[in-house]
Write a protein that holds these residues in place. Structure first.
Motif, PDB file in Angstrom:
ATOM      1  N   TYR A 215       0.876  -1.170   0.000  1.00 49.49           N
ATOM      2  CA  TYR A 215       0.000   0.000   0.000  1.00 49.49           C
ATOM      3  C   TYR A 215       0.912   1.217   0.000  1.00 49.49           C
ATOM      4  N   PRO A 216       0.795   2.096  -0.987  1.00 46.79           N
ATOM      5  CA  PRO A 216       1.848   3.092  -1.218  1.00 46.79           C
ATOM      6  C   PRO A 216       1.899   4.251  -0.234  1.00 46.79           C
ATOM      7  N   TYR A 217       0.831   4.468   0.548  1.00 45.12           N
ATOM      8  CA  TYR A 217       0.764   5.679   1.370  1.00 45.12           C
ATOM      9  C   TYR A 217       0.785   5.303   2.852  1.00 45.12           C
ATOM     10  N   ALA A 218       1.997   5.176   3.371  1.00 47.29           N
ATOM     11  CA  ALA A 218       2.187   4.622   4.710  1.00 47.29           C
ATOM     12  C   ALA A 218       1.487   5.436   5.789  1.00 47.29           C
ATOM     13  N   ASN A 219       1.529   6.764   5.682  1.00 44.31           N
ATOM     14  CA  ASN A 219       0.952   7.579   6.753  1.00 44.31           C
ATOM     15  C   ASN A 219      -0.551   7.381   6.890  1.00 44.31           C
ATOM     16  N   GLN A 220      -1.213   6.989   5.812  1.00 39.55           N
ATOM     17  CA  GLN A 220      -2.649   6.719   5.903  1.00 39.55           C
ATOM     18  C   GLN A 220      -2.917   5.488   6.767  1.00 39.55           C
ATOM     19  N   ILE A 221      -2.022   4.509   6.723  1.00 38.61           N
ATOM     20  CA  ILE A 221      -2.157   3.346   7.606  1.00 38.61           C
ATOM     21  C   ILE A 221      -1.738   3.712   9.022  1.00 38.61           C
ATOM     22  N   GLY A 279     -22.420  13.333  -9.372  1.00 42.21           N
ATOM     23  CA  GLY A 279     -21.961  13.333 -10.756  1.00 42.21           C
ATOM     24  C   GLY A 279     -20.473  13.110 -10.918  1.00 42.21           C
ATOM     25  N   GLY A 280     -19.733  13.080  -9.810  1.00 39.50           N
ATOM     26  CA  GLY A 280     -18.295  12.847  -9.891  1.00 39.50           C
ATOM     27  C   GLY A 280     -17.970  11.379 -10.102  1.00 39.50           C
ATOM     28  N   ASP A 281     -16.767  11.119 -10.552  1.00 41.83           N
ATOM     29  CA  ASP A 281     -16.307   9.743 -10.747  1.00 41.83           C
ATOM     30  C   ASP A 281     -15.458   9.323  -9.552  1.00 41.83           C
ATOM     31  N   TYR A 282     -15.816   8.181  -8.970  1.00 41.53           N
ATOM     32  CA  TYR A 282     -15.096   7.685  -7.802  1.00 41.53           C
ATOM     33  C   TYR A 282     -14.813   6.198  -7.972  1.00 41.53           C
ATOM     34  N   TYR A 283     -13.760   5.762  -7.296  1.00 44.18           N
ATOM     35  CA  TYR A 283     -13.301   4.391  -7.480  1.00 44.18           C
ATOM     36  C   TYR A 283     -12.963   3.760  -6.129  1.00 44.18           C
ATOM     37  N   ALA A 284     -13.336   2.498  -6.008  1.00 38.33           N
ATOM     38  CA  ALA A 284     -12.800   1.675  -4.934  1.00 38.33           C
ATOM     39  C   ALA A 284     -11.532   1.046  -5.493  1.00 38.33           C
ATOM     40  N   VAL A 285     -10.400   1.393  -4.894  1.00 37.76           N
ATOM     41  CA  VAL A 285      -9.117   0.909  -5.387  1.00 37.76           C
ATOM     42  C   VAL A 285      -8.624  -0.177  -4.429  1.00 37.76           C
ATOM     43  N   PHE A 286      -8.504  -1.384  -4.954  1.00 37.29           N
ATOM     44  CA  PHE A 286      -8.123  -2.541  -4.149  1.00 37.29           C
ATOM     45  C   PHE A 286      -6.656  -2.878  -4.417  1.00 37.29           C
ATOM     46  N   PHE A 287      -5.885  -3.003  -3.349  1.00 33.17           N
ATOM     47  CA  PHE A 287      -4.464  -3.338  -3.444  1.00 33.17           C
ATOM     48  C   PHE A 287      -4.255  -4.750  -2.902  1.00 33.17           C
ATOM     49  N   HIS A 288      -3.565  -5.576  -3.691  1.00 30.38           N
ATOM     50  CA  HIS A 288      -3.231  -6.929  -3.247  1.00 30.38           C
ATOM     51  C   HIS A 288      -1.951  -7.341  -3.951  1.00 30.38           C
ATOM     52  N   GLY A 289      -0.982  -7.865  -3.197  1.00 31.46           N
ATOM     53  CA  GLY A 289       0.320  -8.121  -3.784  1.00 31.46           C
ATOM     54  C   GLY A 289       0.931  -6.804  -4.240  1.00 31.46           C
ATOM     55  N   VAL A 290       1.509  -6.793  -5.418  1.00 32.97           N
ATOM     56  CA  VAL A 290       2.121  -5.560  -5.933  1.00 32.97           C
ATOM     57  C   VAL A 290       1.219  -4.856  -6.941  1.00 32.97           C
ATOM     58  N   LEU A 291      -0.021  -5.331  -7.082  1.00 37.21           N
ATOM     59  CA  LEU A 291      -0.942  -4.771  -8.067  1.00 37.21           C
ATOM     60  C   LEU A 291      -2.106  -4.062  -7.384  1.00 37.21           C
ATOM     61  N   ASN A 292      -2.835  -3.270  -8.165  1.00 37.91           N
ATOM     62  CA  ASN A 292      -4.104  -2.743  -7.676  1.00 37.91           C
ATOM     63  C   ASN A 292      -5.123  -2.785  -8.801  1.00 37.91           C
ATOM     64  N   VAL A 321     -10.839   4.554  -1.170  1.00 41.50           N
ATOM     65  CA  VAL A 321     -11.770   5.192  -2.096  1.00 41.50           C
ATOM     66  C   VAL A 321     -11.094   6.454  -2.614  1.00 41.50           C
ATOM     67  N   ALA A 322     -11.045   6.584  -3.942  1.00 40.17           N
ATOM     68  CA  ALA A 322     -10.282   7.668  -4.565  1.00 40.17           C
ATOM     69  C   ALA A 322     -11.091   8.325  -5.669  1.00 40.17           C
ATOM     70  N   ASP A 323     -10.636   9.511  -6.065  1.00 33.56           N
ATOM     71  CA  ASP A 323     -11.301  10.198  -7.174  1.00 33.56           C
ATOM     72  C   ASP A 323     -10.553  10.007  -8.491  1.00 33.56           C
ATOM     73  N   GLU A 324      -9.549   9.121  -8.487  1.00 33.66           N
ATOM     74  CA  GLU A 324      -8.852   8.740  -9.706  1.00 33.66           C
ATOM     75  C   GLU A 324      -8.612   7.237  -9.683  1.00 33.66           C
ATOM     76  N   ALA A 325      -8.759   6.596 -10.823  1.00 33.86           N
ATOM     77  CA  ALA A 325      -8.483   5.167 -10.917  1.00 33.86           C
ATOM     78  C   ALA A 325      -7.031   4.903 -10.538  1.00 33.86           C
ATOM     79  N   ALA A 327      -5.690   5.342  -7.678  1.00 33.58           N
ATOM     80  CA  ALA A 327      -5.211   6.208  -6.586  1.00 33.58           C
ATOM     81  C   ALA A 327      -3.744   6.570  -6.802  1.00 33.58           C
ATOM     82  N   PRO A 328      -3.433   7.279  -7.912  1.00 33.42           N
ATOM     83  CA  PRO A 328      -2.030   7.493  -8.284  1.00 33.42           C
ATOM     84  C   PRO A 328      -1.266   8.439  -7.369  1.00 33.42           C
ATOM     85  N   THR A 329      -1.982   9.237  -6.578  1.00 29.20           N
ATOM     86  CA  THR A 329      -1.326  10.146  -5.641  1.00 29.20           C
ATOM     87  C   THR A 329      -1.994  10.036  -4.281  1.00 29.20           C
ATOM     88  N   GLU A 330      -1.274  10.466  -3.265  1.00 28.22           N
ATOM     89  CA  GLU A 330      -1.819  10.461  -1.909  1.00 28.22           C
ATOM     90  C   GLU A 330      -3.078  11.313  -1.823  1.00 28.22           C
TER      91      GLU A 330
END
Length: 352
Positions: A215-221, A279-292, A321-325, A327-330
């Motif tokens: 999971y790329p954003y350690a401080n969130q954990i 009307g916004g686009d939102y995504y559930a981004v699932f991380f498992h292994g080295v992929l999402n 949950v992110a506003d970009e597929a 979750a490319p940035t924190e």
């Protein structure tokens, strides 16, 4: 999510709060990690950490902070939480607390030895912070196991998984090769702790597929672990933990409508408003292994589907949950993460 799961267990049995027993004067006054049994095989109840290291340690020099001082300040604050969990367990239980329930006779000793390892991590992280930066001290912590060994063992899995998950993210933040190597070395030890638990306590395979979850954003954990900190108990000198902290909404889920496993629908719940816009686009981004994998998220129902492509019964799945597929940035993350434990499967749905 770790904090929700922990609180669900705590709500059943009440909260526990304990301060470490005083260290025996007979113990080595200056043990060195990797060179002392106090950080490896000591099974006494008093803390193995010398008293002069169980406090805030001010900077002793002026000048520019070390390149990874902030990273190690965050990590040290997290480690005080992890170490304190095991120290409280060592003080609360005896060998018979576990053997009387049918667990291996060695269970208490293994818990004490993990406590030793975590104490050694504290000393390692303190030494990694340069003399121009403060070394954070411990707060008071409440874990909610209330002298119940089975609840303690369930919490132990979540705490180890949590630490493994944030260490993979912290490696991405390191500024030196030495820091990266140290983080990998510590993560390997945390993995050993979890492997012991999965085999001896839960009687399941310890293998999680070819890679543990990144999971790329350690401080969130790290922010999730604040649920263990007793409000107002931290030394006033301590820096904010974690820093920086986005203060994102936490994610829970409706447990009676999902298995929490790949291929299952899941309805999320948020601790506060993620700031969705109609009307916004939102995504559930699932991380498992080295992929999402990103799945469109319906903000009207808060429902999504855990990708069926992921390995079943292996490791963890992290969800943001992110506003970009992807979750490319924190800053693209609006809520989370939620950590869905996949092994042992019996703990996946421990949500309120």
């Amino acid at each position: 999510m770790l904090s929700h799961k922990v609180l669900s267990l705590a709500s059943l049995i009440g909260l526990s709060l304990a301060l470490p027993k005083a260290r025996s004067p007979k113990l080595d006054p200056n043990p060195v990690p990797g060179e002392s049994p106090l950080f490896a095989t000591y099974t006494g109840k008093p803390t193995p950490i010398p008293a002069n290291w169980t406090r805030v340690i001010p900077a002793t020099a002026s000048g520019t902070a070390g390149p990874d001082d902030l990273l190690f300040q965050n990590l040290l604050s997290a480690e005080w939480i992890i170490y304190s969990f095991y120290q409280q367990g060592v003080e609360a239980f005896t060998p018979s607390s576990f053997s009387d329930l049918g667990y291996p006779n060695s269970t208490y000793d293994r818990i004490a030895e993990i406590r030793d390892n975590e104490a050694g991590h504290i000393r390692i992280f303190q030494d990694e912070i340069s003399s121009t930066s403060l070394k954070p001290g411990p707060c008071n912590y409440s874990f909610g196991f209330d002298n119940d060994p089975e609840t303690f063992l369930a919490l132990q899995v979540y705490i180890e998984v949590n630490s493994m998950a944030f260490l993979t993210g912290l490696v991405r933040e390191s500024n030196t090769i030495d820091t990266s190597s140290a983080l990998v070395a510590v993560a390997e030890v945390e993995t050993r702790h979890n492997v012991w638990s999965l085999i001896d306590i839960w009687d399941v395979s310890p293998f999680a597929g070819p890679a543990d979850t990144v999971y790329p954003y350690a401080n969130q954990i790290l922010a999730l672990t604040n649920s263990f900190v007793v409000s107002g108990s931290c030394p006033s000198e301590n820096p904010e933990y974690p820093y920086p902290n986005q203060n994102l909404p936490e994610i829970g889920f409706v447990t009676n409508t999902t298995t929490g496993h790949p291929g299952s629908k899941i309805q999320l719940e948020f601790s506060n408003d993620p700031g969705f816009t109609e009307g916004g686009d939102y995504y559930a981004v699932f991380f498992h292994g080295v992929l999402n994998i990103s799945v469109p998220f319906d903000i009207k129902t808060n429902e999504t589907v855990i990708p069926g492509e992921f390995d079943k019964g292996a490791g963890i799945i992290a969800l943001a949950v992110a506003d970009e597929a992807g979750a490319p940035t924190e800053d693209s993350v609006l809520a989370g993460p939620l950590l869905l434990l996949q092994q042992p499967e019996k703990l996946t749905l421990l949500e309120p």
